[in-house]
Enzyme design. Structure first.
Site, PDB file in Angstrom:
ATOM      1  N   GLY A 216       0.726  -1.213  -0.062  1.00  0.00           N
ATOM      2  CA  GLY A 216      -0.079  -0.120   0.018  1.00  0.00           C
ATOM      3  C   GLY A 216       0.835   1.381   0.157  1.00  0.00           C
TER       4      GLY A 216
ATOM      5  N   ASP B  46       3.899  -4.321   6.559  1.00  0.00           N
ATOM      6  CA  ASP B  46       3.979  -5.396   7.238  1.00  0.00           C
ATOM      7  C   ASP B  46       4.259  -6.647   6.131  1.00  0.00           C
ATOM      8  OD1 ASP B  46       3.567  -6.928   9.484  1.00  0.00           O
ATOM      9  OD2 ASP B  46       2.213  -8.188   8.389  1.00  0.00           O
TER      10      ASP B  46
ATOM     11  N   ARG C 264      -6.479  -1.670   8.659  1.00  0.00           N
ATOM     12  CA  ARG C 264      -6.276  -3.065   8.643  1.00  0.00           C
ATOM     13  C   ARG C 264      -5.970  -3.843  10.028  1.00  0.00           C
ATOM     14  NH1 ARG C 264      -1.774  -5.118   4.579  1.00  0.00           N
ATOM     15  NH2 ARG C 264      -0.731  -3.927   5.777  1.00  0.00           N
TER      16      ARG C 264
ATOM     17  N   THR D 164       3.725   2.931   5.792  1.00  0.00           N
ATOM     18  CA  THR D 164       2.171   2.673   5.835  1.00  0.00           C
ATOM     19  C   THR D 164       1.208   3.693   6.411  1.00  0.00           C
ATOM     20  OG1 THR D 164       0.700   0.986   6.904  1.00  0.00           O
ATOM     21  CG2 THR D 164       2.856   1.007   7.780  1.00  0.00           C
TER      22      THR D 164
ATOM     23  N   ARG E 127       1.674  -5.195  -6.058  1.00  0.00           N
ATOM     24  CA  ARG E 127       1.647  -6.462  -5.155  1.00  0.00           C
ATOM     25  C   ARG E 127       1.885  -7.448  -6.149  1.00  0.00           C
ATOM     26  NH1 ARG E 127      -2.715  -3.236  -2.126  1.00  0.00           N
ATOM     27  NH2 ARG E 127      -1.685  -3.246  -0.159  1.00  0.00           N
TER      28      ARG E 127
ATOM     29  N   ASP F  63      -1.183   2.992   8.257  1.00  0.00           N
ATOM     30  CA  ASP F  63      -1.894   1.999   9.541  1.00  0.00           C
ATOM     31  C   ASP F  63      -0.952   2.212  10.674  1.00  0.00           C
ATOM     32  OD1 ASP F  63      -3.394   1.347   7.515  1.00  0.00           O
ATOM     33  OD2 ASP F  63      -2.750  -0.454   7.334  1.00  0.00           O
TER      34      ASP F  63
ATOM     35  N   ASP G 215       1.089   0.278  11.941  1.00  0.00           N
ATOM     36  CA  ASP G 215       0.811  -1.007  12.823  1.00  0.00           C
ATOM     37  C   ASP G 215       1.913  -1.970  12.739  1.00  0.00           C
ATOM     38  OD1 ASP G 215       1.010  -1.557  10.058  1.00  0.00           O
ATOM     39  OD2 ASP G 215      -0.745  -2.769  10.080  1.00  0.00           O
TER      40      ASP G 215
HETATM   41  P1  ADP Z   1       2.177  -4.259   2.876  1.00  0.00           P
HETATM   42  O1  ADP Z   1       3.547  -4.048   2.501  1.00  0.00           O
HETATM   43  O2  ADP Z   1       1.439  -2.618   2.433  1.00  0.00           O
HETATM   44  O3  ADP Z   1       1.587  -4.759   3.998  1.00  0.00           O
HETATM   45  P2  ADP Z   1       0.978  -6.262   1.061  1.00  0.00           P
HETATM   46  O4  ADP Z   1       0.860  -7.178   2.167  1.00  0.00           O
HETATM   47  O5  ADP Z   1       0.517  -6.479  -0.062  1.00  0.00           O
HETATM   48  O6  ADP Z   1       1.496  -4.990   1.477  1.00  0.00           O
HETATM   49  O7  ADP Z   1       2.673  -7.089   0.571  1.00  0.00           O
HETATM   50  C1  ADP Z   1       3.339  -6.246  -0.430  1.00  0.00           C
HETATM   51  C2  ADP Z   1       4.120  -7.474  -1.046  1.00  0.00           C
HETATM   52  O8  ADP Z   1       5.051  -7.989  -0.288  1.00  0.00           O
HETATM   53  C3  ADP Z   1       3.447  -8.401  -1.714  1.00  0.00           C
HETATM   54  O9  ADP Z   1       2.455  -8.351  -2.931  1.00  0.00           O
HETATM   55  C4  ADP Z   1       4.142  -9.863  -1.858  1.00  0.00           C
HETATM   56  O10 ADP Z   1       5.020  -9.400  -3.374  1.00  0.00           O
HETATM   57  C5  ADP Z   1       5.317  -9.276  -0.766  1.00  0.00           C
HETATM   58  N1  ADP Z   1       5.140 -10.218   0.306  1.00  0.00           N
HETATM   59  C6  ADP Z   1       4.143 -10.129   1.261  1.00  0.00           C
HETATM   60  N2  ADP Z   1       3.938 -11.290   2.230  1.00  0.00           N
HETATM   61  C7  ADP Z   1       5.002 -11.940   1.730  1.00  0.00           C
HETATM   62  C8  ADP Z   1       5.555 -13.413   2.155  1.00  0.00           C
HETATM   63  N3  ADP Z   1       5.392 -14.057   3.002  1.00  0.00           N
HETATM   64  N4  ADP Z   1       6.780 -13.769   1.324  1.00  0.00           N
HETATM   65  C9  ADP Z   1       7.299 -13.153   0.129  1.00  0.00           C
HETATM   66  N5  ADP Z   1       6.636 -11.910  -0.014  1.00  0.00           N
HETATM   67  C10 ADP Z   1       5.733 -11.416   0.617  1.00  0.00           C
END
Ligand code: ADP
Length: 326
Positions: A14, A106, A175, A129, A75, A131, A133
């Site tokens: 995000g 996260d 979230r 972020t 993503r 958030d 969080d």
């Molecule tokens: P944010 O960073 O805002 O929490 P997301 O949860 O969508 O956003 O995560 C962003 C990107 O990080 C995902 O699209 C993926 O490419 C990568 N990612 C998230 N979790 C994992 C994981 N367990 N292993 C590898 N890559 C991950």
């Protein structure tokens, strides 16, 4: 300095206001420290597909005030597979990138952690972020701007709420974290905040109704954190319609406008400090850490801690909110 000559920088997940200020700070601090910088577009996807551009100081001119991220964000499902990460690693080698700075939430830092461990790559994360969080840091980049946006929106909604004598549920992002809802409620003088952290302990809606809305006012505003646990603003409104039909209820979901806008001074300064600290950390041979801020001091938080732990809300803020809404 662990043989680091060239760093790659990406934003992922995000977007958040202040990411550009962070990109600028990382780039300038790296160049100042004698490193080369490569901007990786569209998060981990760009690392796999090679959307990579060498950054000079001019590439980050005139962006400190801009919301969103000039590097774009995405993503990327492939990065969650070992094959995808192998491709990313090969691309890093091809591009001569020795270390990464990952700006995201996260999920992005979880990905960074997995990648760093698998291929023994130095990675430093920045908490980007709205958030707020991430554990181990008092604030995340983008949170203050989002909070200010929420405050301005609630101020506006209050005008109509007061004119019509209505009960408004305003849903804010978070979230599963109540920071925006709770502090947004305090900042805008709302009656209450319904947050996931205490949803399993008390029925916040019943408590709110039984305490009676503020008698001296002819309208009520309640901020609700979006979360399956709270049911969101819609869920709350449904419940009121069924259980307390005497109230004239309205719902407003602030949605993506909370993510946009020019970052506040606080976010620009935080992003600038954290960005510079990320380069310092890499030059000090730190790896697998997120840059955090605690009591106005920069700290290094191991990825494992930042990701795994739930960051607690300050309970006293709930009390303050309740005290001030009589
Ligand atoms: P944010 O960073 O805002 O929490 P997301 O949860 O969508 O956003 O995560 C962003 C990107 O990080 C995902 O699209 C993926 O490419 C990568 N990612 C998230 N979790 C994992 C994981 N367990 N292993 C590898 N890559 C991950």
């Amino acid at each position: 300095m662990a043989g680091i000559n060239c760093i790659g920088i990406l934003t992922s997940g995000g977007d958040a206001p202040g990411m550009n200020a962070a990109i600028r700070a990382v780039t300038r601090a790296a160049i100042y420290g004698g490193l080369r910088v490569k901007g990786i577009y569209r998060g981990y996807r760009g690392l796999i597909t090679g959307e990579i551009v060498e950054f000079k100081t001019q590439n980050v001119s005139n962006i400190i005030q801009a919301g969103g991220t000039i590097l774009k964000t995405a993503r990327c499902k492939e990065f969650q597979t070992p094959e995808g990460r192998k491709q990313a690693y090969e691309m890093m080698q091809k591009e001569g990138i020795d270390a990464l700075v990952v700006i995201g939430g996260d999920g992005s830092l979880t990905g960074a952690r997995v990648f760093a461990t698998e291929f023994n790559i130095p990675i430093v994360g920045l908490p980007g972020t709205i958030d707020n969080d991430l554990y181990g840091t008092d604030r995340t980049i983008g949170y203050d701007t989002a909070l200010n946006t929420i405050m301005e929106c609630v101020d506006k909604i209050r005008d109509t709420a007061t004119s019509h004598e209505r009960l408004f549920f305003i849903e804010v992002m978070g979230r599963d974290a109540g920071f925006l809802a709770l502090n947004g409620a305090i900042a805008s003088g709302a009656e209450a905040a319904i947050i996931p952290e205490i949803s399993t302990e008390v029925d916040q809606l019943s408590e709110l109704i039984s305490n009676g809305f503020r008698k001296s006012k002819n309208s009520s505003i309640v901020l609700v954190a979006e979360s399956p646990v709270t049911g969101g603003a819609m869920g709350m409104a449904e419940r009121v319609k069924n259980e307390f039909p005497q109230y004239d209820v309205r719902v407003s979901i602030l949605g993506h406008l909370q993510r946009g806008g020019s970052p506040t001074a606080a976010d620009r300064i935080l992003a600038s400090r954290m960005g510079a600290a990320a380069i310092e950390a890499l030059l000090e041979d730190q790896r697998n850490v997120m840059i955090g801020i605690r009591n106005d001091e920069i700290v290094y938080v191991p990825f494992s801690k930042a990701i795994k732990n739930d960051k607690p809300i300050k309970r006293e803020l709930l009390t303050t909110l309740r005290t001030l809404s009589i």
